[in-house]
Design a protein around this motif. Structure first.
Motif, PDB file in Angstrom:
ATOM      1  N   ASN A  67      -8.440   2.781  -9.724  1.00  0.00           N
ATOM      2  CA  ASN A  67      -8.863   1.533  -9.097  1.00  0.00           C
ATOM      3  C   ASN A  67      -7.641   0.650  -8.954  1.00  0.00           C
ATOM      4  O   ASN A  67      -7.080   0.195  -9.959  1.00  0.00           O
ATOM      5  N   LEU A  68      -7.222   0.398  -7.722  1.00  0.00           N
ATOM      6  CA  LEU A  68      -6.001  -0.363  -7.488  1.00  0.00           C
ATOM      7  C   LEU A  68      -6.084  -1.793  -8.003  1.00  0.00           C
ATOM      8  O   LEU A  68      -5.071  -2.451  -8.174  1.00  0.00           O
ATOM      9  N   GLN A  69      -7.280  -2.293  -8.285  1.00  0.00           N
ATOM     10  CA  GLN A  69      -7.420  -3.659  -8.762  1.00  0.00           C
ATOM     11  C   GLN A  69      -7.342  -3.791 -10.277  1.00  0.00           C
ATOM     12  O   GLN A  69      -7.144  -4.889 -10.791  1.00  0.00           O
ATOM     13  N   THR A  70      -7.482  -2.664 -10.978  1.00  0.00           N
ATOM     14  CA  THR A  70      -7.542  -2.777 -12.439  1.00  0.00           C
ATOM     15  C   THR A  70      -6.529  -1.924 -13.186  1.00  0.00           C
ATOM     16  O   THR A  70      -6.281  -2.174 -14.364  1.00  0.00           O
ATOM     17  N   GLY A  71      -5.978  -0.900 -12.547  1.00  0.00           N
ATOM     18  CA  GLY A  71      -5.051  -0.053 -13.293  1.00  0.00           C
ATOM     19  C   GLY A  71      -4.530   1.110 -12.478  1.00  0.00           C
ATOM     20  O   GLY A  71      -4.530   1.086 -11.247  1.00  0.00           O
ATOM     21  N   HIS A  72      -4.103   2.150 -13.179  1.00  0.00           N
ATOM     22  CA  HIS A  72      -3.492   3.345 -12.587  1.00  0.00           C
ATOM     23  C   HIS A  72      -4.318   3.828 -11.400  1.00  0.00           C
ATOM     24  O   HIS A  72      -5.529   3.932 -11.487  1.00  0.00           O
ATOM     25  N   HIS A  73      -3.619   4.121 -10.284  1.00  0.00           N
ATOM     26  CA  HIS A  73      -4.348   4.541  -9.079  1.00  0.00           C
ATOM     27  C   HIS A  73      -3.454   5.315  -8.127  1.00  0.00           C
ATOM     28  O   HIS A  73      -2.227   5.255  -8.201  1.00  0.00           O
ATOM     29  N   GLY A  74      -4.101   6.032  -7.226  1.00  0.00           N
ATOM     30  CA  GLY A  74      -3.489   6.642  -6.057  1.00  0.00           C
ATOM     31  C   GLY A  74      -4.297   6.152  -4.867  1.00  0.00           C
ATOM     32  O   GLY A  74      -5.531   6.266  -4.861  1.00  0.00           O
ATOM     33  N   THR A  75      -3.624   5.569  -3.873  1.00  0.00           N
ATOM     34  CA  THR A  75      -4.333   4.914  -2.770  1.00  0.00           C
ATOM     35  C   THR A  75      -3.634   5.201  -1.444  1.00  0.00           C
ATOM     36  O   THR A  75      -2.411   5.126  -1.351  1.00  0.00           O
ATOM     37  N   PHE A  76      -4.431   5.511  -0.414  1.00  0.00           N
ATOM     38  CA  PHE A  76      -3.913   5.635   0.948  1.00  0.00           C
ATOM     39  C   PHE A  76      -3.792   4.231   1.528  1.00  0.00           C
ATOM     40  O   PHE A  76      -4.696   3.409   1.365  1.00  0.00           O
ATOM     41  N   ILE A  77      -2.680   3.957   2.207  1.00  0.00           N
ATOM     42  CA  ILE A  77      -2.469   2.669   2.862  1.00  0.00           C
ATOM     43  C   ILE A  77      -2.262   2.921   4.346  1.00  0.00           C
ATOM     44  O   ILE A  77      -1.332   3.632   4.740  1.00  0.00           O
ATOM     45  N   HIS A  78      -3.141   2.344   5.161  1.00  0.00           N
ATOM     46  CA  HIS A  78      -2.999   2.407   6.621  1.00  0.00           C
ATOM     47  C   HIS A  78      -2.304   1.132   7.067  1.00  0.00           C
ATOM     48  O   HIS A  78      -2.754   0.024   6.749  1.00  0.00           O
ATOM     49  N   MET A  79      -1.176   1.287   7.779  1.00  0.00           N
ATOM     50  CA  MET A  79      -0.408   0.139   8.257  1.00  0.00           C
ATOM     51  C   MET A  79      -0.322   0.234   9.778  1.00  0.00           C
ATOM     52  O   MET A  79       0.132   1.257  10.310  1.00  0.00           O
ATOM     53  N   PRO A  80      -0.738  -0.813  10.497  1.00  0.00           N
ATOM     54  CA  PRO A  80      -0.677  -0.770  11.954  1.00  0.00           C
ATOM     55  C   PRO A  80       0.755  -0.617  12.475  1.00  0.00           C
ATOM     56  O   PRO A  80       1.714  -1.091  11.846  1.00  0.00           O
ATOM     57  N   ALA A  81       0.891   0.024  13.628  1.00  0.00           N
ATOM     58  CA  ALA A  81       2.191   0.171  14.285  1.00  0.00           C
ATOM     59  C   ALA A  81       2.827  -1.210  14.456  1.00  0.00           C
ATOM     60  O   ALA A  81       2.143  -2.173  14.807  1.00  0.00           O
ATOM     61  N   GLY A  82       4.123  -1.305  14.165  1.00  0.00           N
ATOM     62  CA  GLY A  82       4.848  -2.551  14.327  1.00  0.00           C
ATOM     63  C   GLY A  82       4.655  -3.565  13.215  1.00  0.00           C
ATOM     64  O   GLY A  82       5.223  -4.654  13.266  1.00  0.00           O
ATOM     65  N   PHE A  83       3.902  -3.219  12.180  1.00  0.00           N
ATOM     66  CA  PHE A  83       3.647  -4.135  11.066  1.00  0.00           C
ATOM     67  C   PHE A  83       4.947  -4.418  10.318  1.00  0.00           C
ATOM     68  O   PHE A  83       5.722  -3.516  10.018  1.00  0.00           O
ATOM     69  N   VAL A  84       5.177  -5.687  10.013  1.00  0.00           N
ATOM     70  CA  VAL A  84       6.310  -6.108   9.180  1.00  0.00           C
ATOM     71  C   VAL A  84       5.744  -7.080   8.155  1.00  0.00           C
ATOM     72  O   VAL A  84       5.226  -8.139   8.513  1.00  0.00           O
ATOM     73  N   SER A  85       5.840  -6.718   6.878  1.00  0.00           N
ATOM     74  CA  SER A  85       5.310  -7.594   5.834  1.00  0.00           C
ATOM     75  C   SER A  85       6.192  -8.816   5.668  1.00  0.00           C
ATOM     76  O   SER A  85       7.366  -8.829   6.057  1.00  0.00           O
ATOM     77  N   ALA A  86       5.636  -9.829   5.066  1.00  0.00           N
ATOM     78  CA  ALA A  86       6.439 -10.956   4.605  1.00  0.00           C
ATOM     79  C   ALA A  86       7.248 -10.457   3.406  1.00  0.00           C
ATOM     80  O   ALA A  86       6.934  -9.424   2.809  1.00  0.00           O
ATOM     81  N   VAL A  87       8.287 -11.182   3.034  1.00  0.00           N
ATOM     82  CA  VAL A  87       9.034 -10.853   1.822  1.00  0.00           C
ATOM     83  C   VAL A  87       8.068 -11.035   0.655  1.00  0.00           C
ATOM     84  O   VAL A  87       7.364 -12.046   0.563  1.00  0.00           O
TER      85      VAL A  87
END
Length: 155
Positions: A67-87
């Motif tokens: 569970n990514l909200q509480t502890g150890h996890h493995g999670t798929f992350i889908h990121m849209p094309a051209g996505f740039v995160s904030a710092v």
């Protein structure tokens, strides 16, 4: 692209980058240590809006185990094309694998280093960085983290 195709790409390439203060209310979370072997179909992975947004759209997270909200996890992350995160930073270290697309995860001010399918990165916790999907198609990452996932905008 459908979630099924994203998952098939993940299986073909292996399996990571960023979620947020998300609530996976209906997403199945598998315990880190199952008592039996587990096989999960693409249709059973429930992607949800992760709350991390940029001009290109919003990240989606699909729990594989833990569970990514509480502890150890493995999670798929889908990121849209051209996505740039904030710092931003994360409290915990994490490992990421690029399953689909071309991603980048770099320190602030660094020239983005393209990471195509099969590439990976390690992100130390508490370290400012920027994560991107450099490709013209959406990116899919698989992340493994020893603790909960958070997304902390840089000060």
């Amino acid at each position: 692209m459908s979630h099924h195709n994203r998952f098939l790409a993940a299986v073909a390439a292996l399996a990571i980058g960023i979620a947020g203060y998300a609530v996976a209310q209906d997403a199945p979370a598998h315990p880190v240590h199952e008592t039996n072997s587990v096989s999960v179909t693409a249709q059973d992975i429930k992607f949800f809006k992760a709350g991390v947004k940029a001009a290109a759209g919003e990240l989606e997270a699909g729990p594989a185990y833990g569970n990514l909200q509480t502890g150890h996890h493995g999670t798929f992350i889908h990121m849209p094309a051209g996505f740039v995160s904030a710092v931003h930073t994360h409290t915990e270290d994490y490992y990421a694998v690029v399953v689909k697309g071309v991603g980048a995860n770099d320190p602030v001010g660094a020239k983005p280093k393209p990471l195509p399918n099969g590439s990976y990165w390690f992100q130390r916790g508490e370290e400012d960085h920027v994560t991107r999907c450099l490709s013209k198609t959406d990116c899919l990452f698989f992340i493994v983290q020893p603790g909960k996932f958070d997304y902390v905008p840089a000060k």
